[in-house]
Enzyme design. Structure first.
Site, PDB file in Angstrom:
ATOM      1  N   GLY A  13       0.708  -1.320   0.135  1.00 59.11           N
ATOM      2  CA  GLY A  13       0.110   0.075   0.065  1.00 59.11           C
ATOM      3  C   GLY A  13       1.035   1.171   0.059  1.00 59.11           C
ATOM      4  N   VAL A  60      -4.668 -11.219   5.466  1.00 58.28           N
ATOM      5  CA  VAL A  60      -4.219 -11.422   6.574  1.00 58.28           C
ATOM      6  C   VAL A  60      -5.392 -11.723   7.432  1.00 58.28           C
ATOM      7  CG1 VAL A  60      -2.040  -9.895   6.905  1.00 58.28           C
ATOM      8  CG2 VAL A  60      -4.429  -8.797   7.417  1.00 58.28           C
ATOM      9  N   GLY A 105      -1.474 -12.639  17.212  1.00 60.65           N
ATOM     10  CA  GLY A 105      -1.074 -14.131  17.570  1.00 60.65           C
ATOM     11  C   GLY A 105       0.209 -14.621  16.967  1.00 60.65           C
ATOM     12  N   ALA A 117      -0.922   0.212  12.800  1.00 60.57           N
ATOM     13  CA  ALA A 117      -1.211   1.386  12.451  1.00 60.57           C
ATOM     14  C   ALA A 117      -2.724   1.834  12.629  1.00 60.57           C
ATOM     15  CB  ALA A 117      -0.896   1.261  10.749  1.00 60.57           C
ATOM     16  N   TYR A 148     -14.592   1.750   9.479  1.00 55.25           N
ATOM     17  CA  TYR A 148     -13.221   2.017   9.813  1.00 55.25           C
ATOM     18  C   TYR A 148     -13.075   2.112  10.937  1.00 55.25           C
ATOM     19  CZ  TYR A 148      -8.578   3.918   8.559  1.00 55.25           C
ATOM     20  OH  TYR A 148      -7.202   4.057   8.496  1.00 55.25           O
TER      21      TYR A 148
END
Ligand code: UDP
Length: 317
Positions: A13, A60, A105, A117, A148
């Site tokens: 990104g 992820v 984890g 972040a 968000y």
């Protein structure tokens, strides 16, 4: 050679790619992970030839497996522009919750230091101005931006729980509006939108009356702050941003001036729950990290305009 090794989620990104580059420059080995929904291989193309850089195409929110040892995990994966997270509401909630859980984890299993972040959006439409870290925010949980804001608030809560309950070494950066090369021309955020409009000679679309404020930080300054925070021992959230605040209308005029464009400014409806003001209180970062932004807006914007001249958007968003 026994270089330290970092995993950057969302590494393809805008911020993630600059972060990967900085970590490589610091001599770390970097595993860049991205599902390429909003990130792009074009952002990291130049890193593939560098020693110690690997890329894993992975989402992820699913179990993360990275062969070998990890010393740092920097969790930067998430849609981050309002139109992206409005278009990808479930993915946004999942990466902030499930994705953060997986990344934490892994940090626990590896004994790795974890950096989240987070965002100034945890303050919502703030009632305290400028925003210090101690402010709990004013967020509409069920509004369109809630996907968000609440995902990041949950991510912060989960990070602190892993820190307190499992003893994971954690850091939380609350990132304020950041701009620079490798923003997506069509991500809808005000910086690429205004620059691309000005370059194309189109009107600049100010939302509402343009009186809302933002404070823009150049990406190099932001990455320097993140790097210092990573190496500090500060586990509580920290604002990283540039306190130089301006209205969106002032910002539009500045872009027109710097591009040397004849574009006019037009007004469009204000998105729901658009924060009226935003400015980081960076006293904590100044004190703990000895950090503050160094790049003046005009210089940062000149570099960003140069980038968009070389990478023009293909069609109007
Ligand atoms: N904005 C605007 N015109 C645009 C895009 C954004 O006036 O074409 C405004 C938006 O309403 C907000 C500010 O610019 O008040 C910053 O928006 P952005 O999407 O960059 O990020 P935000 O700070 O809202 O997360």
């Amino acid at each position: 050679m026994d270089a330290r090794r970092a995993l950057v989620t969302g590494g393809a990104g805008f911020l993630g790619s600059h972060l990967c580059e900085r970590l490589l420059d610091e001599g770390l080995h970097v595993v860049c992970m991205d599902n390429l929904i909003t990130g792009s291989l074009a952002n990291i193309e130049h890193l593939f030839g560098r020693a110690g850089f690997t890329f894993i195409h992975h989402d992820v929110t699913n179990f993360i497996h990275v062969p070998g040892r990890l010393d740092y995990i920097l969790h930067f994966a998430s849609p981050a522009s309002p139109i992206d997270y409005l278009n990808l509401p479930i993915q946004t909630l999942k990466v902030g919750s499930l994705g953060t859980h997986k990344a934490l984890g892994l940090a626990k299993a590896q004994g790795a230091r974890f950096l989240l972040a987070s965002t100034s959006e945890v303050y919502g439409d703030p009632l305290i101005h400028p925003q210090p870290e101690g402010y709990w925010g004013n967020v509409n949980p069920v509004g369109p931006r809630g996907v968000y804001d609440e995902a990041k608030r949950f991510a912060e809560a989960l990070t602190m729980a892993y820190h307190r309950h499992h003893g994971v070494d954690t850091r939380i950066a609350r990132i304020f509006n950041t701009y620079g090369p490798r923003m997506r021309a069509d991500d809808g955020r005000v910086v690429p939108a205004f620059i691309c409009q000005a370059l194309a000679g189109e009107p600049l679309t100010a939302f509402g009356d343009g009186a809302q404020t933002r404070s823009f930080c150049f990406v190099d300054d932001l990455i320097e702050g993140i790097w210092r925070l990573l190496r500090s021992d500060h586990a509580d959230p920290m604002n990283i941003g540039n306190p130089a605040e301006m209205t969106i209308l002032q910002f539009a005029r500045e872009i027109i001036r710097l591009v040397g464009s004849r574009s006019e400014i037009v007004f469009r409806p204000l998105p729901v729950d658009d924060p009226k003001v935003r400015q980081p209180d960076i006293s904590l970062a100044r004190r703990v990290l000895g950090w503050e932004p160094a790049v003046p807006l005009e210089h940062g914007l000149a570099r960003t305009i140069e980038y968009f001249r070389a990478h023009p958007r293909t069609a109007a968003p």
